[in-house]
Design an enzyme around this catalytic site. Sequence first.
Site, short mmCIF file in Angstrom:
data_model
loop_
_atom_site.label_atom_id
_atom_site.label_comp_id
_atom_site.label_asym_id
_atom_site.label_seq_id
_atom_site.Cartn_x
_atom_site.Cartn_y
_atom_site.Cartn_z
N GLY A 8 39.51 74.87 83.41
CA GLY A 8 39.07 74.43 82.08
C GLY A 8 39.42 72.96 81.86
O GLY A 8 39.67 72.53 80.73
N GLY A 11 37.63 70.90 79.22
CA GLY A 11 37.64 71.42 77.84
C GLY A 11 38.53 70.60 76.92
O GLY A 11 39.05 69.54 77.30
N GLN A 12 38.73 71.13 75.70
CA GLN A 12 39.45 70.36 74.68
C GLN A 12 40.89 70.04 75.12
O GLN A 12 41.34 68.91 74.99
CB GLN A 12 39.48 71.14 73.35
N ARG A 37 30.91 72.15 81.45
CA ARG A 37 30.88 70.81 80.84
C ARG A 37 31.01 69.72 81.90
O ARG A 37 31.77 69.88 82.86
CB ARG A 37 32.07 70.64 79.90
N TYR A 142 38.32 87.62 70.60
CA TYR A 142 39.21 86.54 71.05
C TYR A 142 40.68 86.99 70.94
O TYR A 142 41.45 86.86 71.90
CB TYR A 142 38.96 85.33 70.16
N LYS A 146 43.54 87.63 73.74
CA LYS A 146 44.79 86.84 73.73
C LYS A 146 46.01 87.76 73.78
O LYS A 146 46.96 87.49 74.51
CB LYS A 146 44.84 85.92 72.50
C1 AKB Z 1 39.91 78.80 67.70
O1 AKB Z 1 39.68 78.40 66.55
O2 AKB Z 1 39.31 79.72 68.25
C2 AKB Z 1 41.06 78.14 68.45
C3 AKB Z 1 42.33 78.87 68.24
C4 AKB Z 1 43.10 78.69 67.00
O3 AKB Z 1 42.75 79.59 69.10
N1 AKB Z 1 41.17 76.77 68.04
#
Ligand code: AKB
Length: 318
Positions: A8, A11-12, A37, A142, A146
Amino acid sequence: MKKIIVTGATGQIGSVLTPALRQRYGAENVVAAGHKRKPGGTLLTSGAYITLDVRDRGALDTYVREYNVGTIYHLAALLSASAEKQPQLAWEINMGGLTNVLEVARIYGCAVFHPSSIGAFGPTAPRINTPQESIQRPQTMYGITKVSAELLCDYYFERFGVDTRGVRYPGLISHETSPGGGTTDYAVDIFYAALRQESYTCYLAPGTCLDMMYMPDAVRAAVDLMEADPKRLRFRNAYNITAMSFAPEEIYSAIKKHIPDFIMNYEVDAVRQAVADSWPDRMDDSAARSQWGWQPEYDLASLTADMLARLSAKLSLS
Ligand code: AKB
């Protein structure tokens, strides 16, 4: 020295972490792995660059062996809003990628840094001073990836002795690479609008308080944690870390101090609002502070001044 690989890397976080690692450990020791990217800045020219889909374990295995890799910073993942749009793909990339990284790390004896997020908490966790150890029942794909990742990383440490470490990042703000597909992205987008003398329409409602951090602090946290004395680490995956907590109207006011004519409106996006409403307002990061010396440098005022200065220089060049 054994090499470092950053997945990655375009990425950011990766686009800032990779140059920082090259600066610290030598450009020849850090391999940048990107996928979709295009690599920007000096990522291509300042050291080795490879194209890697983290779902391809064979390719990952080959690169780790060929480059004699000792540490993997595994950053490749879909962010929260993208993951809600494509939950199956999010599971494949976020969990499939991590499973591959951990297996390869087990076989070749690599250390692994893997970022978790405020998204690992759900609506039943305390929102204020969210403890390091608290109930984690996220309701987003997400968040599910995590919290699963935190557990899997701990499992690989306990069961196989893989040196896994991670932090729960808040929303990250950077002038380098835009995040894309996150719930906290508004806190980056707002700076672009302000500097382009456009008004900004915020997709989160006023009063939506979230933890945030400036990218230099986020990068330092990753490096400091990986260099920390393992004997002092009680949690490993993953440490709460935060730098500030604000709602949209507060960052708007901070920017208005520099650009008084700037205007912000609201048009709430139900999906991202629901995600934000399920996340902590402010995490308790005292375990990170006491176990490996975590200490942020930037608050909202200093972040705002630095973002505006650096972004305006960047935008006037482009
Ligand atoms: C998102 O907004 O998905 C991320 C995070 C807080 O994990 N920036």
